[in-house]
Design a protein around this motif. Structure first.
Motif, PDB file in Angstrom:
ATOM      1  N   PHE A 146       0.770  -1.282   0.036  1.00 50.95           N
ATOM      2  CA  PHE A 146      -0.004   0.191   0.107  1.00 50.95           C
ATOM      3  C   PHE A 146       0.784   1.370  -0.182  1.00 50.95           C
ATOM      4  CE2 PHE A 146      -2.354  -3.308   1.868  1.00 50.95           C
ATOM      5  CZ  PHE A 146      -3.643  -3.457   0.960  1.00 50.95           C
ATOM      6  N   GLN A 147       1.991   1.072  -0.356  1.00 57.18           N
ATOM      7  CA  GLN A 147       2.804   2.438  -0.678  1.00 57.18           C
ATOM      8  C   GLN A 147       3.379   2.394  -2.001  1.00 57.18           C
ATOM      9  OE1 GLN A 147       6.867   1.724   0.973  1.00 57.18           O
ATOM     10  NE2 GLN A 147       5.896   0.590   2.884  1.00 57.18           N
ATOM     11  N   SER A 148       3.686   3.464  -2.560  1.00 64.63           N
ATOM     12  CA  SER A 148       4.127   3.784  -4.000  1.00 64.63           C
ATOM     13  C   SER A 148       5.464   3.155  -4.065  1.00 64.63           C
ATOM     14  CB  SER A 148       4.032   5.059  -4.580  1.00 64.63           C
ATOM     15  OG  SER A 148       3.741   6.112  -3.376  1.00 64.63           O
ATOM     16  N   PRO A 149       5.967   2.465  -4.989  1.00 72.30           N
ATOM     17  CA  PRO A 149       7.177   1.799  -5.148  1.00 72.30           C
ATOM     18  C   PRO A 149       8.249   2.990  -5.175  1.00 72.30           C
ATOM     19  CG  PRO A 149       5.998   1.497  -7.282  1.00 72.30           C
ATOM     20  CD  PRO A 149       5.044   2.056  -6.038  1.00 72.30           C
ATOM     21  N   GLU A 150       9.561   2.658  -4.420  1.00 67.67           N
ATOM     22  CA  GLU A 150      10.466   3.204  -4.296  1.00 67.67           C
ATOM     23  C   GLU A 150      11.313   3.531  -5.595  1.00 67.67           C
ATOM     24  OE1 GLU A 150      12.877   2.732  -0.777  1.00 67.67           O
ATOM     25  OE2 GLU A 150      11.173   3.015   0.522  1.00 67.67           O
ATOM     26  N   ASP A 151      11.269   2.339  -6.130  1.00 69.91           N
ATOM     27  CA  ASP A 151      12.197   1.960  -7.421  1.00 69.91           C
ATOM     28  C   ASP A 151      11.543   1.098  -8.209  1.00 69.91           C
ATOM     29  OD1 ASP A 151      12.970  -0.228  -6.161  1.00 69.91           O
ATOM     30  OD2 ASP A 151      14.530   0.566  -4.911  1.00 69.91           O
ATOM     31  N   GLU A 152      12.417   0.465  -9.275  1.00 73.13           N
ATOM     32  CA  GLU A 152      11.912  -0.316 -10.277  1.00 73.13           C
ATOM     33  C   GLU A 152      11.764  -1.637  -9.728  1.00 73.13           C
ATOM     34  OE1 GLU A 152      10.329  -1.655 -13.945  1.00 73.13           O
ATOM     35  OE2 GLU A 152      10.364   0.416 -12.948  1.00 73.13           O
ATOM     36  N   PHE A 153      12.633  -2.099  -8.898  1.00 75.54           N
ATOM     37  CA  PHE A 153      12.789  -3.371  -8.263  1.00 75.54           C
ATOM     38  C   PHE A 153      11.602  -3.519  -7.476  1.00 75.54           C
ATOM     39  CE2 PHE A 153      13.875  -6.777  -5.539  1.00 75.54           C
ATOM     40  CZ  PHE A 153      14.892  -7.754  -6.250  1.00 75.54           C
ATOM     41  N   GLN A 154      11.473  -2.560  -6.614  1.00 78.73           N
ATOM     42  CA  GLN A 154      10.236  -2.861  -5.726  1.00 78.73           C
ATOM     43  C   GLN A 154       8.994  -2.821  -6.540  1.00 78.73           C
ATOM     44  OE1 GLN A 154       8.463   0.179  -2.782  1.00 78.73           O
ATOM     45  NE2 GLN A 154      10.058  -0.554  -1.544  1.00 78.73           N
ATOM     46  N   ARG A 155       8.882  -2.307  -7.552  1.00 79.02           N
ATOM     47  CA  ARG A 155       7.580  -2.327  -8.504  1.00 79.02           C
ATOM     48  C   ARG A 155       7.383  -3.643  -8.932  1.00 79.02           C
ATOM     49  NH1 ARG A 155       6.082  -2.715 -13.160  1.00 79.02           N
ATOM     50  NH2 ARG A 155       8.046  -2.618 -14.311  1.00 79.02           N
ATOM     51  N   MET A 156       8.497  -4.268  -9.470  1.00 79.47           N
ATOM     52  CA  MET A 156       8.449  -5.545 -10.183  1.00 79.47           C
ATOM     53  C   MET A 156       8.165  -6.693  -9.234  1.00 79.47           C
ATOM     54  SD  MET A 156      11.616  -5.691 -12.823  1.00 79.47           S
ATOM     55  CE  MET A 156      12.973  -5.221 -11.729  1.00 79.47           C
ATOM     56  N   PHE A 157       8.779  -6.487  -8.065  1.00 79.90           N
ATOM     57  CA  PHE A 157       8.509  -7.497  -7.036  1.00 79.90           C
ATOM     58  C   PHE A 157       7.067  -7.503  -6.509  1.00 79.90           C
ATOM     59  CE2 PHE A 157       8.871  -7.983  -2.089  1.00 79.90           C
ATOM     60  CZ  PHE A 157       8.552  -9.434  -2.046  1.00 79.90           C
TER      61      PHE A 157
END
Length: 335
Positions: A146-157
């Motif tokens: 429920f938080q916006s992804p800090e970076d691309e890795f987090q978004r992919m995970f």
């Protein structure tokens, strides 16, 4: 400095220093001495020493001897550092070896260990270890949802985890069904395996073939077969099939696989270890450079997920597993 340590603590004189992979080694009198900084307790080493002695007594000349210091210890302290020394008689590694046959022979020797293995045993623990890893990762994932992804890795995970959660549950289910449906045979008893057996595990290191006891765990033989398979698939996912076919033929010319082994091996390949390791490494490392490499690795894993499904769907056929005769269950969703 290490030459002095060998002389002082072990009474051994050596002639020259050699670097073997990550090991410091010294040569002298036809022997090769591998110096390592132990990451295990003395009791763990004592168990590994007994296993090594058993394998040597059964004719494995590539298994080193654990040296005891003058005080009779497997771990010695020298200039505020702890060391452990393994000694191997210098024999040149054979250029061409049939790895499948060698591994089968190694497992056969390891199966005959005549004492109880306690400290390095992983037999029967896969399910609880996989569940534990899954739980830990799910916790991290829930925290990020429920938080916006800090970076691309987090978004992919965040996006990919539900798929790999499903895959892990499939692996656990396949494992559980195997343990319920199938009767282990005599060849399914625990044996000496490796944390992670790959094409390079036994070297040759600078022309020496050394079976390093620090790599060992006591487990079901399918562990090594599965991890070798996984590494070969990722080494070259376009040409792995020829290698797999040959390796399994070689292995089975010494030890044919039981239905229980085939199924355990398959459950371990379904378990997406490559994904888990990539995510775990990312959240452990503090190096920006490593993070960048792991981000690219995750991108590659996700891009090739369909390819991995095809590999799983065809695994039994590629390795000539007798699917019908042994009644090996297939994963419906792959077909």
């Amino acid at each position: 400095m290490l030459q002095k340590m060998l002389e002082n603590q072990y009474g051994i004189t050596v002639e020259e220093y050699v670097k073997l992979d990550t090991y410091d080694a010294l040569r002298g009198d036809g022997w090769l001495y591998l110096i390592s900084k132990p990451t295990k307790e003395e009791e763990d080493l004592a168990e590994l020493e007994k296993i090594a002695e058993h394998l040597r007594n059964y004719g494995d000349q590539n298994v080193p001897v654990f040296l005891q210091s003058k005080e009779g210890h497997l771990i010695t302290t020298w200039e505020q550092h702890k060391y452990c020394v393994l000694a191997n008689q210098q024999t040149e590694a054979q250029r061409k070896i049939k790895l499948g046959r060698k591994l089968a022979r190694f497992h056969e020797r390891g199966r005959r260990v005549p004492f109880q293995i306690e400290r390095s045993s992983r037999v029967g623990q896969w399910k609880s270890l996989w569940e534990k890893r899954l739980e830990q990762m799910e916790k991290v994932w829930n925290g990020l949802l429920f938080q916006s992804p800090e970076d691309e890795f987090q978004r992919m995970f965040v996006d990919s985890f539900p798929y790999y959660l499903g895959m892990t549950e499939n692996a656990i289910q396949y494992l559980v069904d195997t343990e319920i449906d199938d009767e282990p045979q005599e060849t399914d008893s625990g044996t000496v395996c490796h944390e992670r057996f790959t094409q390079k595990t036994w070297g040759p290191l600078n022309n020496y073939m050394i079976k390093n006891p620090f790599d060992w765990v006591f487990d079901h033989r399918s562990r090594d077969l599965a991890e070798w398979t996984r590494e070969r698939y990722f080494h070259n996912f376009q040409t792995y099939d020829v290698e797999l076919k040959r390796f399994f033929e070689e292995y089975q010319s010494i030890s044919p696989l039981s239905p229980f082994t085939w199924r355990l091996l398959y459950s371990r390949i379904i378990f997406p270890l490559h994904y888990f390791e990539c995510i775990e490494s990312y959240y452990i490392t503090t190096s920006e450079q490593d993070k960048k490499v792991l981000e690219e690795k995750l991108m590659r894993i996700l891009r090739q997920s369909g390819e991995y499904e095809r590999f799983l769907a065809g695994f039994y056929q590629i390795t000539d597993a007798p699917i019908k005769r042994l009644n090996l269950p297939l994963l419906e969703w792959l077909y």
